[in-house]
Design a protein around this motif. Structure first.
Motif, PDB file in Angstrom:
ATOM      1  N   GLY A  18       0.811  -1.209   0.000  1.00 38.42           N
ATOM      2  CA  GLY A  18       0.000   0.000   0.000  1.00 38.42           C
ATOM      3  C   GLY A  18       0.849   1.265   0.000  1.00 38.42           C
ATOM      4  O   GLY A  18       0.370   2.341  -0.342  1.00 38.42           O
ATOM      5  N   LYS A  19       2.118   1.119   0.380  1.00 36.56           N
ATOM      6  CA  LYS A  19       3.030   2.260   0.404  1.00 36.56           C
ATOM      7  C   LYS A  19       4.327   1.973  -0.339  1.00 36.56           C
ATOM      8  O   LYS A  19       4.950   2.869  -0.871  1.00 36.56           O
ATOM      9  N   GLU A  20       4.741   0.695  -0.332  1.00 40.84           N
ATOM     10  CA  GLU A  20       6.047   0.352  -0.884  1.00 40.84           C
ATOM     11  C   GLU A  20       6.052  -1.084  -1.399  1.00 40.84           C
ATOM     12  O   GLU A  20       5.259  -1.912  -0.968  1.00 40.84           O
ATOM     13  N   TRP A  21       6.990  -1.355  -2.323  1.00 37.65           N
ATOM     14  CA  TRP A  21       7.203  -2.702  -2.843  1.00 37.65           C
ATOM     15  C   TRP A  21       8.288  -3.397  -2.032  1.00 37.65           C
ATOM     16  O   TRP A  21       9.308  -2.794  -1.726  1.00 37.65           O
ATOM     17  N   PHE A  22       8.058  -4.682  -1.715  1.00 34.34           N
ATOM     18  CA  PHE A  22       9.041  -5.493  -1.002  1.00 34.34           C
ATOM     19  C   PHE A  22       9.179  -6.837  -1.686  1.00 34.34           C
ATOM     20  O   PHE A  22       8.189  -7.398  -2.176  1.00 34.34           O
ATOM     21  N   ILE A  23      10.394  -7.358  -1.692  1.00 34.96           N
ATOM     22  CA  ILE A  23      10.611  -8.692  -2.230  1.00 34.96           C
ATOM     23  C   ILE A  23       9.935  -9.681  -1.279  1.00 34.96           C
ATOM     24  O   ILE A  23       9.983  -9.530  -0.065  1.00 34.96           O
ATOM     25  N   LYS A  24       9.265 -10.644  -1.850  1.00 41.78           N
ATOM     26  CA  LYS A  24       8.556 -11.628  -1.031  1.00 41.78           C
ATOM     27  C   LYS A  24       9.542 -12.708  -0.600  1.00 41.78           C
ATOM     28  O   LYS A  24      10.248 -13.282  -1.416  1.00 41.78           O
ATOM     29  N   VAL A  25       9.588 -12.977   0.700  1.00 41.48           N
ATOM     30  CA  VAL A  25      10.484 -14.006   1.221  1.00 41.48           C
ATOM     31  C   VAL A  25       9.649 -15.066   1.930  1.00 41.48           C
ATOM     32  O   VAL A  25       8.581 -14.782   2.462  1.00 41.48           O
ATOM     33  N   ASP A  26      10.163 -16.291   1.929  1.00 41.88           N
ATOM     34  CA  ASP A  26       9.440 -17.367   2.610  1.00 41.88           C
ATOM     35  C   ASP A  26       9.788 -17.373   4.095  1.00 41.88           C
ATOM     36  O   ASP A  26      10.527 -16.516   4.576  1.00 41.88           O
ATOM     37  N   ASP A  27       9.279 -18.323   4.832  1.00 43.93           N
ATOM     38  CA  ASP A  27       9.479 -18.362   6.280  1.00 43.93           C
ATOM     39  C   ASP A  27      10.906 -18.722   6.693  1.00 43.93           C
ATOM     40  O   ASP A  27      11.235 -18.688   7.870  1.00 43.93           O
TER      41      ASP A  27
END
Length: 130
Positions: free
Chosen positions: A110-119
């Motif tokens: 909603g404000k910024e893009w982040f790389i998706k990381v797993d657990d």
């Protein structure tokens, strides 16, 4: 009726401008991530990871990467997730340099893009296959 039509036209223009700004942010952030990744700067790379995943991410030890070239974006059915495609050269132990295509999902909060990381803190899942 004219006011309603004008309102709808203005609304659609604003929505389109908002979306393009979000994609501009994704372009800038994904390029910044690739620069930090190529330099091996984990602290800088962590800026592109969601705050709650940063400790796990920083514990990881990704293989050295160089010659990263952003290739494009793939849209998904989820408007808040876009796949960033790039090609890079990775230096693998006992193998040497390997050039490979990479597809990494990025999410919009909603404000910024982040790389998706797993657990486990990895930006992309690993498998047991070759």
């Amino acid at each position: 009726m004219r006011k309603l039509t004008l309102f709808i036209a203005v609304y659609l223009c604003l929505v389109q401008v908002g979306s393009s700004q979000a994609l501009d942010k994704l372009l800038a952030r994904s390029e910044g991530y690739l620069q930090a990744r190529s330099a091996g700067n984990k602290q800088e790379m962590a800026r592109f990871v969601p705050v709650n995943k940063r400790p796990l991410f920083l514990e990881g030890n990704p293989p050295p990467m160089s010659k990263a070239q952003l290739e494009g974006f793939d849209f998904t059915s989820d408007p808040k997730t876009i796949i960033v495609r790039y090609t890079a050269t990775f230096t693998l132990p006992e193998v040497g340099p390997v050039t490979a295509p990479v597809r990494e999902p990025w999410t919009w909060d909603g404000k910024e893009w982040f790389i998706k990381v797993d657990d486990t803190g990895r930006p992309f899942p690993t498998t047991n296959s070759a």
